[in-house]
Motif scaffolding. Structure first.
Motif, mmCIF file in Angstrom:
data_model
loop_
_atom_site.group_PDB
_atom_site.id
_atom_site.type_symbol
_atom_site.label_atom_id
_atom_site.label_comp_id
_atom_site.label_asym_id
_atom_site.label_seq_id
_atom_site.Cartn_x
_atom_site.Cartn_y
_atom_site.Cartn_z
ATOM 1 N N THR A 156 -4.899 2.711 0.411
ATOM 2 C CA THR A 156 -4.154 2.191 -0.743
ATOM 3 C C THR A 156 -4.303 3.111 -1.939
ATOM 4 O OG1 THR A 156 -4.497 -0.084 0.005
ATOM 5 C CG2 THR A 156 -3.867 0.219 -2.291
ATOM 6 N N ASP A 157 -5.540 3.542 -2.225
ATOM 7 C CA ASP A 157 -5.784 4.436 -3.362
ATOM 8 C C ASP A 157 -5.112 5.790 -3.166
ATOM 9 O OD1 ASP A 157 -7.243 2.490 -4.632
ATOM 10 O OD2 ASP A 157 -9.192 3.254 -3.977
ATOM 11 N N ILE A 158 -5.070 6.275 -1.918
ATOM 12 C CA ILE A 158 -4.352 7.521 -1.640
ATOM 13 C C ILE A 158 -2.871 7.352 -1.962
ATOM 14 C CG2 ILE A 158 -3.555 9.037 0.227
ATOM 15 C CD1 ILE A 158 -6.317 8.658 1.526
ATOM 16 N N GLY A 159 -2.305 6.210 -1.557
ATOM 17 C CA GLY A 159 -0.899 5.933 -1.863
ATOM 18 C C GLY A 159 -0.637 5.885 -3.357
ATOM 19 N N ILE A 160 -1.565 5.269 -4.114
ATOM 20 C CA ILE A 160 -1.406 5.199 -5.567
ATOM 21 C C ILE A 160 -1.413 6.593 -6.183
ATOM 22 C CG2 ILE A 160 -2.566 4.488 -7.702
ATOM 23 C CD1 ILE A 160 -3.484 1.964 -6.163
ATOM 24 N N GLU A 161 -2.360 7.427 -5.741
ATOM 25 C CA GLU A 161 -2.434 8.783 -6.297
ATOM 26 C C GLU A 161 -1.212 9.614 -5.906
ATOM 27 O OE1 GLU A 161 -4.505 9.625 -8.543
ATOM 28 O OE2 GLU A 161 -5.656 7.774 -8.364
ATOM 29 N N LEU A 162 -0.711 9.416 -4.685
ATOM 30 C CA LEU A 162 0.517 10.119 -4.290
ATOM 31 C C LEU A 162 1.697 9.670 -5.145
ATOM 32 C CD1 LEU A 162 0.228 10.129 -0.383
ATOM 33 C CD2 LEU A 162 0.087 12.106 -1.916
ATOM 34 N N GLY A 163 1.746 8.367 -5.423
ATOM 35 C CA GLY A 163 2.803 7.855 -6.296
ATOM 36 C C GLY A 163 2.736 8.464 -7.684
ATOM 37 N N THR A 171 10.079 10.590 -20.015
ATOM 38 C CA THR A 171 10.027 10.016 -21.352
ATOM 39 C C THR A 171 9.063 10.803 -22.227
ATOM 40 O OG1 THR A 171 10.419 7.838 -20.395
ATOM 41 C CG2 THR A 171 9.642 7.908 -22.673
ATOM 42 N N THR A 172 9.551 11.270 -23.366
ATOM 43 C CA THR A 172 8.694 11.993 -24.298
ATOM 44 C C THR A 172 7.979 11.009 -25.216
ATOM 45 O OG1 THR A 172 10.537 12.235 -25.849
ATOM 46 C CG2 THR A 172 10.185 14.021 -24.252
ATOM 47 N N GLY A 173 6.874 11.452 -25.761
ATOM 48 C CA GLY A 173 6.136 10.600 -26.689
ATOM 49 C C GLY A 173 5.273 9.550 -26.010
ATOM 50 N N ARG A 174 5.209 9.551 -24.708
ATOM 51 C CA ARG A 174 4.358 8.620 -23.953
ATOM 52 C C ARG A 174 3.275 9.406 -23.206
ATOM 53 N NH1 ARG A 174 6.819 3.611 -22.942
ATOM 54 N NH2 ARG A 174 8.140 3.099 -24.751
ATOM 55 N N VAL A 175 2.178 8.715 -22.918
ATOM 56 C CA VAL A 175 1.115 9.347 -22.148
ATOM 57 C C VAL A 175 1.649 9.659 -20.747
ATOM 58 C CG1 VAL A 175 -1.188 9.093 -21.169
ATOM 59 C CG2 VAL A 175 -0.670 8.129 -23.426
ATOM 60 N N PRO A 176 1.651 10.916 -20.334
ATOM 61 C CA PRO A 176 2.221 11.255 -19.019
ATOM 62 C C PRO A 176 1.371 10.709 -17.875
ATOM 63 C CG PRO A 176 1.124 13.156 -19.975
ATOM 64 C CD PRO A 176 1.128 12.100 -21.039
ATOM 65 N N VAL A 177 2.028 10.459 -16.754
ATOM 66 C CA VAL A 177 1.355 9.993 -15.551
ATOM 67 C C VAL A 177 0.946 11.201 -14.729
ATOM 68 C CG1 VAL A 177 1.600 8.666 -13.408
ATOM 69 C CG2 VAL A 177 2.674 7.842 -15.525
ATOM 70 N N HIS A 178 -0.344 11.297 -14.443
ATOM 71 C CA HIS A 178 -0.850 12.412 -13.644
ATOM 72 C C HIS A 178 -1.733 11.874 -12.530
ATOM 73 C CE1 HIS A 178 0.730 15.474 -16.261
ATOM 74 N NE2 HIS A 178 0.055 15.004 -17.312
#
Length: 238
Positions: A156-163, A171-178
């Motif tokens: 499950t955690d691997i899937g979350i990190e892949l996502g 979207t600018t001005g937002r904390v990016p998802v990494h």
């Protein structure tokens, strides 16, 4: 010294993952060997509970005894680990994590020397207690971030990190998802080691039986020597 850090009191993220790698390999070996010997998985309780629910409808209450014992022994192993670790922590022992790892090693090694009249249910009890003990060890040292006796959470955690890795940050001005690439790599390593241990069990158990537990137990026992020796030295009269 790396061996001391692996099961010692003072923890680091690297030591936690190294211990998790060793335990994931062990769990895979134990789970597959136990299944080949007894037709019962002993390391993941979701499958046990699901099997109990499915079997009660088709085979009646009598079928629940064996999986209920496995579930109870897994629970007892986890509880015993918590008691042991807290007892040692109150006494500031260096070996508070090494002792339960050594206990798991001794329990697994005992299966290689069955007593006369060796009983299936007793073997199941030892295997499931050992896996409960093991899962509680890594849960305690990692503050519930890592599990090793089952891979559902890890996958499950691997899937979350892949996502996260596939997410398009438009979207600018937002904390990016990494994605946490190091965590993704480590989780993949644990799943691979569980599979590798299971593969070893599948190939080796038909030829050597539970003698396979001896080298596995040795791998677990070696990192516990230095922390336990430190406490024994401090407890010995000067």
């Amino acid at each position: 010294m790396p061996l001391r850090r692996l099961t010692g009191r003072n923890r680091s993220t690297a030591a936690n993952w190294q211990l998790a790698a060793l335990l994931a390999f062990t769990a895979g070996t134990v789970d597959v060997s136990g299944y080949l010997a007894l037709r019962q998985f002993t390391s993941h309780m979701s499958g046990i509970v699901a099997a109990m629910a499915a079997d009660i409808a088709t085979r009646g209450l009598d079928i629940l005894l064996q999986p209920a014992v496995v579930l109870g022994c897994f629970l007892a192993g986890a509880a015993f680990c918590a008691i042991l670790v807290n007892w040692e922590r109150r006494r500031n022992r260096e070996s508070l994590f090494a002792v339960p790892v050594l206990l798991e090693a001794l329990l697994l090694a005992s299966l290689a020397f069955p007593l006369k009249g060796h009983h299936i249910l007793l073997t199941l009890c030892v295997l499931s207690f050992s896996m409960g003990l093991q899962n509680a060890i890594i849960t305690k040292v990692s503050h519930a971030e890592i599990r090793t006796t089952h891979i559902t959470g890890m996958v499950t955690d691997i899937g979350i990190e892949l996502g996260k890795a596939l997410y398009w940050n438009r979207t600018t001005g937002r904390v990016p998802v990494h994605a946490e690439r190091s965590r993704l790599l480590l989780l993949t390593m644990l799943v691979t080691l569980f599979f590798t241990g299971g593969t070893l069990g599948a190939f080796a158990y038909p030829h050597v039986g539970f003698l396979l537990m001896l080298p596995v137990a040795a791998l677990l026992a070696v990192p516990t020597i230095l922390p336990i020796a430190t406490d024994l030295h401090l407890l010995s009269p000067s």
